[in-house]
Scaffold this motif. Structure first.
Motif, PDB file in Angstrom:
ATOM      1  N   CYS A 158       0.811  -1.212   0.000  1.00  0.00           N
ATOM      2  CA  CYS A 158       0.000   0.000   0.000  1.00  0.00           C
ATOM      3  C   CYS A 158       0.848   1.267   0.000  1.00  0.00           C
ATOM      4  O   CYS A 158       0.316   2.382  -0.145  1.00  0.00           O
TER       5      CYS A 158
ATOM      6  N   HIS B 245       2.769   2.311   2.612  1.00  0.00           N
ATOM      7  CA  HIS B 245       3.084   2.748   3.969  1.00  0.00           C
ATOM      8  C   HIS B 245       4.363   2.077   4.470  1.00  0.00           C
ATOM      9  O   HIS B 245       4.612   0.901   4.189  1.00  0.00           O
TER      10      HIS B 245
ATOM     11  N   SER C 102      -0.087  -7.344   7.884  1.00  0.00           N
ATOM     12  CA  SER C 102      -1.194  -6.397   7.828  1.00  0.00           C
ATOM     13  C   SER C 102      -0.666  -4.989   8.040  1.00  0.00           C
ATOM     14  O   SER C 102       0.322  -4.784   8.749  1.00  0.00           O
ATOM     15  N   CYS C 103      -1.304  -4.017   7.427  1.00  0.00           N
ATOM     16  CA  CYS C 103      -0.866  -2.630   7.538  1.00  0.00           C
ATOM     17  C   CYS C 103      -1.648  -1.933   8.645  1.00  0.00           C
ATOM     18  O   CYS C 103      -2.871  -1.826   8.563  1.00  0.00           O
TER      19      CYS C 103
ATOM     20  N   GLU D  24      -1.665   1.149   9.210  1.00  0.00           N
ATOM     21  CA  GLU D  24      -2.040   2.491   8.766  1.00  0.00           C
ATOM     22  C   GLU D  24      -3.379   2.492   8.025  1.00  0.00           C
ATOM     23  O   GLU D  24      -4.262   3.281   8.327  1.00  0.00           O
ATOM     24  N   CYS D  25      -3.522   1.598   7.034  1.00  0.00           N
ATOM     25  CA  CYS D  25      -4.736   1.605   6.206  1.00  0.00           C
ATOM     26  C   CYS D  25      -5.571   0.341   6.377  1.00  0.00           C
ATOM     27  O   CYS D  25      -6.684   0.260   5.855  1.00  0.00           O
ATOM     28  N   GLY D  26      -5.036  -0.663   7.088  1.00  0.00           N
ATOM     29  CA  GLY D  26      -5.792  -1.878   7.334  1.00  0.00           C
ATOM     30  C   GLY D  26      -5.698  -2.925   6.244  1.00  0.00           C
ATOM     31  O   GLY D  26      -6.373  -3.961   6.333  1.00  0.00           O
ATOM     32  N   LEU D  27      -4.891  -2.708   5.205  1.00  0.00           N
ATOM     33  CA  LEU D  27      -4.760  -3.700   4.144  1.00  0.00           C
ATOM     34  C   LEU D  27      -4.206  -4.996   4.719  1.00  0.00           C
ATOM     35  O   LEU D  27      -3.172  -5.009   5.371  1.00  0.00           O
ATOM     36  N   ASP D  28      -4.908  -6.095   4.465  1.00  0.00           N
ATOM     37  CA  ASP D  28      -4.511  -7.388   5.013  1.00  0.00           C
ATOM     38  C   ASP D  28      -4.983  -8.494   4.067  1.00  0.00           C
ATOM     39  O   ASP D  28      -6.188  -8.666   3.864  1.00  0.00           O
TER      40      ASP D  28
ATOM     41  N   ALA E 100      -0.817  -7.537   3.174  1.00  0.00           N
ATOM     42  CA  ALA E 100      -0.069  -6.529   2.435  1.00  0.00           C
ATOM     43  C   ALA E 100       1.324  -7.075   2.144  1.00  0.00           C
ATOM     44  O   ALA E 100       2.088  -7.361   3.067  1.00  0.00           O
TER      45      ALA E 100
END
Length: 246
Positions: free
Chosen positions: A156, A158, A180-181, A183-187, A189
């Motif tokens: 993402c 971050h 998992s990130c 910062e933005c919740g991308l999971d 990542a």
């Protein structure tokens, strides 16, 4: 007590954090594969309790039993009897008809033929003995001086900091290549760039070693220039902002 001495040069370093962030086709391919695997094992249905499972309650996802009344011995298909072949083929047809579009893994209980979908059906609960054994294998909670800090740049974009046991010296062993990130919740990542930056804490009783220097003639201290002082001030201000953010 575990004495931990680490050499950061032994840890994997991927990418360049000073370079512009740019995703490649490889990053996109790995991200899609990670998402596919995560989706194949993601189940939103809660599992049974151990008490409900041993009482014989059916799977809360599909309603079929975990343990069949008629036992099934798992063996190679070439060794099936005619009756076993009929049973096996019928279960394959049923599963594909109901879960053919789920694109998920399948699981079953030893001694039972009924198959369950990894997306629709939660796995059977662990027994108290299995939980006890897992706790013994995992051991006591890791101490701060046993945890390595990693700086990671994710799919993402971050840049985050994560921790893993110091014995994991590659990004794959530490994070299986993705995480998992926060910062933005991308999971999941995918990890694009990564580097080990040091232990969470220094090992107790281990003083930092200062390499010995050959004796030199004393020299007068050089007075820093105005540009150097301004650069140092900017560096300290940036560090203060980073600490405030963390």
């Amino acid at each position: 007590m575990v004495e931990v001495m680490v050499d950061l040069t032994e840890y994997e370093r991927r990418g360049d954090f000073d370079a512009p962030f740019e995703l490649t086709r490889k990053h996109e391919r790995v991200q899609k594969e990670s998402e596919r695997i995560r989706e194949a094992v993601r189940c939103d249905v809660g599992p049974l309790t151990w008490e409900a499972y041993i009482a014989g309650e059916p799977c809360p996802g599909c309603g079929l039993p975990y343990r069949d009344e008629k036992p099934w011995e798992f063996k190679g298909t070439m060794y099936f009897t005619e009756e076993e072949r009929i049973r096996y083929d019928a279960e394959e047809v049923r599963f594909r008809k109901v879960h053919g579009d789920c694109h998920a893994m399948r699981h079953s209980v030893s001694g039972s033929l009924t198959m369950h979908c990894g997306k629709c059906c939660p796995s059977p609960p662990l027994s108290p003995r299995q939980i006890e054994n897992l706790g013994r294998i995992l051991g006591a909670p890791k101490q701060p001086h046993e945890l390595m800090r990693w700086r990671l740049r994710l799919y993402c974009g971050h840049v985050v900091e994560k921790q893993s046991h110091y014995t994991h010296k590659t990004l794959h062993s530490a994070f299986t290549g993705s995480t998992s990130c926060p910062e933005c919740g991308l999971d999941p990542a995918t990890i694009v760039d990564g580097e080990a930056i040091g232990l969470v804490e220094e090992p107790p009783g281990v003083a930092k070693r200062v390499p010995a220097k050959s004796p030199r003639r004393p020299t007068a201290a050089r007075k820093p220039t105005r540009a150097e002082l301004e650069a140092k001030v900017r560096e300290l201000e940036a560090e203060i902002e980073r600490l405030r953010g963390s």
